[in-house]
Design an enzyme around this catalytic site. Structure first.
Site, PDB file in Angstrom:
ATOM      1  N   ASP A   8     -38.034  -8.056  30.312  1.00  0.00           N
ATOM      2  CA  ASP A   8     -36.762  -8.034  31.038  1.00  0.00           C
ATOM      3  C   ASP A   8     -35.608  -8.198  30.048  1.00  0.00           C
ATOM      4  OD1 ASP A   8     -34.618  -8.334  32.754  1.00  0.00           O
ATOM      5  OD2 ASP A   8     -35.429 -10.088  33.797  1.00  0.00           O
ATOM      6  N   HIS A  18     -37.478  -5.943  34.278  1.00  0.00           N
ATOM      7  CA  HIS A  18     -36.628  -6.555  35.295  1.00  0.00           C
ATOM      8  C   HIS A  18     -37.018  -6.086  36.703  1.00  0.00           C
ATOM      9  CE1 HIS A  18     -33.066  -8.741  36.508  1.00  0.00           C
ATOM     10  NE2 HIS A  18     -32.580  -7.677  37.135  1.00  0.00           N
ATOM     11  N   SER A  74     -32.588 -11.346  40.590  1.00  0.00           N
ATOM     12  CA  SER A  74     -31.504 -10.754  39.821  1.00  0.00           C
ATOM     13  C   SER A  74     -30.140 -11.314  40.257  1.00  0.00           C
ATOM     14  CB  SER A  74     -31.555  -9.224  39.940  1.00  0.00           C
ATOM     15  OG  SER A  74     -30.707  -8.610  38.997  1.00  0.00           O
TER      16      SER A  74
END
Length: 308
Positions: free
Chosen positions: A248, A280, A166
């Site tokens: 995601d 995600h 991320s």
């Protein structure tokens, strides 16, 4: 007289944090830290310890060393950068301690997990600068004369990987770019691993805009690397693994990054691995699930094959 820290909310980025009129930041997720295991985790045998890298900022790292079977053979080195939207999480949290420890074990690498300072108290680019300080500190051990014994004894600086998830993947990308733009011959990164990267597109990202006051808009290459193909062309590593998740909300941005990388003329080798039916950073929430284990094994496989 009205209290300086009033209850008036100036910025609300729920479910991550709020900022009040007096400057107080309220986070909605408490991050529990767990101690390192210098003598070895009783379950895995992985040794870990914490080291302060910069006394003036408090920036530090958690190091992980798997059981050493051959003292004459050094292991690949993984620099890992945690995610959390630039404003959450910690290298010392139970989530990232377990994940990085598991990855170090599966890939048989020395791992350095970066504890950078978080926004909004420390606005972007602090996270980049802190991580860059860690990377330079790590590479100061390349001649086996650095301050950290584990890195001197066990790390192979010809086989260095940088990885992150991320926001951490965003930072990881920037670190490889910075090593090239700064013409830093000391830093030599073999490969990059980006897991569910937090990149931007042509639409404004309100969270990023707030956390990075000096941003230059949607074409800021720190958020949107695809905006500058020439910079992608200069990416200073030989291989890359991009991990995506089917559900995601940031998947399309990862796809755009991959396409821009290929079009840029970058001469490295890029692999893409997509997990079906997941969102995600799903692998951090239930690390023992079948798909989470498969993702971890895919990252470890990439590291092993790159080193072969």
């Amino acid at each position: 007289m009205v209290p300086t820290d009033s209850s008036e909310v100036l910025h609300d980025f729920s479910p991550r944090f709020r900022v009040y009129k007096g400057g107080r930041v309220e986070r909605f997720r408490e991050i529990a830290s767990i101690p390192a295991f210098p003598s070895g985790d009783p379950k895995t045998g992985i040794r870990s310890k914490d080291t302060v890298v910069a006394m003036d900022t408090g920036v530090s790292v958690r190091l992980f060393v798997p059981p050493i079977k051959n003292l004459n053979k050094k292991l690949p080195l993984l620099i890992y950068i945690h995610g959390g939207a630039f404003c959450l999480q910690s290298a010392f949290s139970s989530v990232f301690h377990k994940y990085v420890s598991s990855l170090a074990s599966e890939a048989n690498v020395i791992a350095v997990s970066v504890e950078y300072r978080l926004a909004p108290e420390h606005p972007i680019p602090t996270c980049y600068d802190d991580t860059w300080d860690v990377i330079r500190w790590v590479f100061s051990h390349a001649g086996s004369q650095g301050p950290e014994t584990w890195l001197n004894l066990y790390a192979d600086f010809d086989r260095v990987f940088i990885a992150g998830d991320s926001a951490g993947a965003n930072i990881a990308h920037q670190m490889v770019i910075r090593s090239t733009l700064d013409h830093d011959d000391l830093i030599n990164v073999l490969a990059l691993v980006l897991v569910h990267p937090f990149f931007g597109d042509d639409e404004p990202d309100k969270l990023w805009m707030f956390l990075c006051p000096d941003n230059s808009g949607t074409n800021d290459t720190r958020l949107n690397p695809a905006a500058d193909p020439a910079q992608l062309l200069s990416l200073g590593c030989k291989k890359m693994l991009i991990c995506l998740a089917e559900n995601d909300h940031l998947k399309d941005r990862g796809v755009t990054y991959h396409e821009a990388l290929k079009k840029s003329g970058w001469e490295g080798v890029v692999e893409v691995f997509e997990t079906e039916g997941e969102g995600h950073v799903f692998h951090l929430f239930n690390q023992d699930s079948e798909r989470a284990v498969a993702l971890l094994k895919r990252v470890a496989k990439f590291i092993k094959l790159t080193c072969a």
